[in-house]
Scaffold this motif. Structure first.
Motif, PDB file in Angstrom:
ATOM      1  N   GLU A 226       0.827  -1.205   0.000  1.00 19.62           N
ATOM      2  CA  GLU A 226       0.000   0.000   0.000  1.00 19.62           C
ATOM      3  C   GLU A 226       0.863   1.257   0.000  1.00 19.62           C
ATOM      4  O   GLU A 226       0.573   2.224  -0.699  1.00 19.62           O
ATOM      5  N   SER A 229       2.062   1.769  -3.459  1.00 20.68           N
ATOM      6  CA  SER A 229       0.992   2.152  -4.382  1.00 20.68           C
ATOM      7  C   SER A 229       0.740   3.650  -4.299  1.00 20.68           C
ATOM      8  O   SER A 229       0.440   4.303  -5.307  1.00 20.68           O
ATOM      9  N   PHE A 233       3.325   4.270  -7.624  1.00 21.74           N
ATOM     10  CA  PHE A 233       2.504   3.697  -8.684  1.00 21.74           C
ATOM     11  C   PHE A 233       1.156   4.404  -8.850  1.00 21.74           C
ATOM     12  O   PHE A 233       0.224   3.850  -9.425  1.00 21.74           O
ATOM     13  N   ASN A 234       1.076   5.651  -8.335  1.00 19.91           N
ATOM     14  CA  ASN A 234      -0.148   6.441  -8.510  1.00 19.91           C
ATOM     15  C   ASN A 234      -1.406   5.662  -8.144  1.00 19.91           C
ATOM     16  O   ASN A 234      -2.417   5.721  -8.845  1.00 19.91           O
ATOM     17  N   SER A 235      -1.330   4.917  -7.061  1.00 20.90           N
ATOM     18  CA  SER A 235      -2.426   4.139  -6.466  1.00 20.90           C
ATOM     19  C   SER A 235      -2.700   2.817  -7.171  1.00 20.90           C
ATOM     20  O   SER A 235      -3.482   2.000  -6.679  1.00 20.90           O
ATOM     21  N   ARG A 236      -2.043   2.546  -8.285  1.00 21.63           N
ATOM     22  CA  ARG A 236      -2.339   1.365  -9.094  1.00 21.63           C
ATOM     23  C   ARG A 236      -1.591   0.149  -8.557  1.00 21.63           C
ATOM     24  O   ARG A 236      -0.587  -0.294  -9.106  1.00 21.63           O
ATOM     25  N   PHE A 237      -2.091  -0.417  -7.470  1.00 21.12           N
ATOM     26  CA  PHE A 237      -1.372  -1.499  -6.792  1.00 21.12           C
ATOM     27  C   PHE A 237      -1.279  -2.767  -7.625  1.00 21.12           C
ATOM     28  O   PHE A 237      -0.462  -3.639  -7.348  1.00 21.12           O
ATOM     29  N   THR A 238      -2.076  -2.873  -8.666  1.00 21.87           N
ATOM     30  CA  THR A 238      -2.019  -4.067  -9.521  1.00 21.87           C
ATOM     31  C   THR A 238      -0.705  -4.172 -10.283  1.00 21.87           C
ATOM     32  O   THR A 238      -0.381  -5.246 -10.801  1.00 21.87           O
ATOM     33  N   LEU A 239       0.046  -3.088 -10.372  1.00 22.24           N
ATOM     34  CA  LEU A 239       1.334  -3.121 -11.067  1.00 22.24           C
ATOM     35  C   LEU A 239       2.488  -3.549 -10.159  1.00 22.24           C
ATOM     36  O   LEU A 239       3.608  -3.751 -10.633  1.00 22.24           O
TER      37      LEU A 239
END
Length: 315
Positions: A226, A229, A233-239
């Motif tokens: 978290e 992210s 990663f600009n909140s995009r934790f899927t990356l």
């Protein structure tokens, strides 16, 4: 009157039960957070006499200046420098580049060791040309902008499956010829340093923990995912990969000096996430379940933004 409710008396049976791998004393952690600014920067008895915690408005410039200072001073002294580096805050490297270019300081006396890198569970790391990877980011922010002054490619070390296990021998050889070892670090949400996560303390004795130089494929704590992210990663934790390669205490604790930073605050929203980990780092005392608590036992400076010192109270 109902009793006061908090995490301290409601974790049982929740999804947070066991998230600390059994090693955190939540009541003690909570007491570390009940500090004023003056208390937060006062040196506890466990701190090195040459450790200093500095509240600042922003950490990028003072951290960048501290890195540039040690590169320039070792160059003047004709001394080699082994520099353990994090990937961020990346903006600090703009200050390093500006200072070194302005003074025309070559970095051929410097050997760098990036402290960690995203990986899979077997330690296969993110490719060096993949955006979001640490090798890629270091090239963009430090090595490439330095141009002809840069650290030679053969002296740049990244935490790959093949190269990370060689760090200890390379650093030992450098120290044997008089190199200064400096570690630059940030404090993680779980008080990790690099990606040396708290739950690793449950897998070894304290002596083994202190001697461990690295780990391939560390399974990352959910709070670590978290944190990244939000910041990388600009909140995009899927990356974000769920594993990482990292240096360990066996290298960190050899440092001659350390340069640290903590800045996880959003003043425009009167919000922040890094106050707890900063207060715990400064006041808790050394615990392998909270790796950052060992940093004040070594010489160096920790720069932290003022909101992190509290008061850490709900609105």
């Amino acid at each position: 009157m109902p009793k006061s409710l908090s995490m301290l008396n409601t974790t049982r049976g929740s999804r947070l039960e066991g998230v600390d791998a059994g090693g955190w004393n939540l009541a003690r952690i909570d007491r570390c957070c009940a500090l004023s600014l003056i208390q937060g920067i006062a040196l506890a008895r466990h701190c090195n006499k040459d450790f200093k915690a500095d509240p600042v408005d922003a950490i990028a410039q003072p951290m960048g200046d501290a890195i540039a200072d040690v590169i320039q001073s070792t160059r003047r002294d004709g001394r080699k420098l082994a520099l353990i580096l994090p990937v961020g805050p990346v903006v600090m490297y703009k200050t390093v580049v500006r200072r070194l270019r302005l003074s025309a300081t070559p970095c051929d006396h410097v050997t760098t060791f990036n402290m960690d890198e995203w990986s899979d569970r077997r330690g296969n790391s993110m490719p060096g040309n993949q955006p979001g990877g640490f090798e890629y980011t270091m090239g963009q922010w430090l090595f490439n902008p330095l141009g002809k002054l840069t650290v030679p490619r053969s002296q740049r070390n990244f935490a790959t499956k093949r190269n990370l296990p060689t760090y200890a021998d390379k650093i030992a050889r450098l120290k044997a010829v008089g190199a200064l070892l400096v570690t630059v670090y940030g404090i993680g949400r779980t008080c990790h340093i690099a990606f040396w996560e708290p739950h690793l303390a449950g897998e070894m004795t304290l002596g083994q923990w202190k001697r461990a130089t690295h780990r391939l494929g560390v399974d990352l704590h959910p709070l670590t995912i978290e944190q990244n992210s939000l910041h990388s990663f600009n909140s995009r934790f899927t990356l974000i990969p769920c594993w990482a390669n990292t240096i360990g205490p066996g290298l960190l604790l050899q440092s001659d000096r350390c340069i640290g930073g903590a800045e996880g605050a959003y003043p425009e929203y009167r919000a922040q996430w890094q106050g707890l980990s900063t207060c715990v780092t400064l006041q808790h005392g050394p615990s392998p379940w909270l790796p950052a608590t060992f940093m004040p036992t070594m010489a160096g400076r920790l720069f932290f933004t003022r909101p992190l010192a509290g008061p850490l109270l709900p609105e």
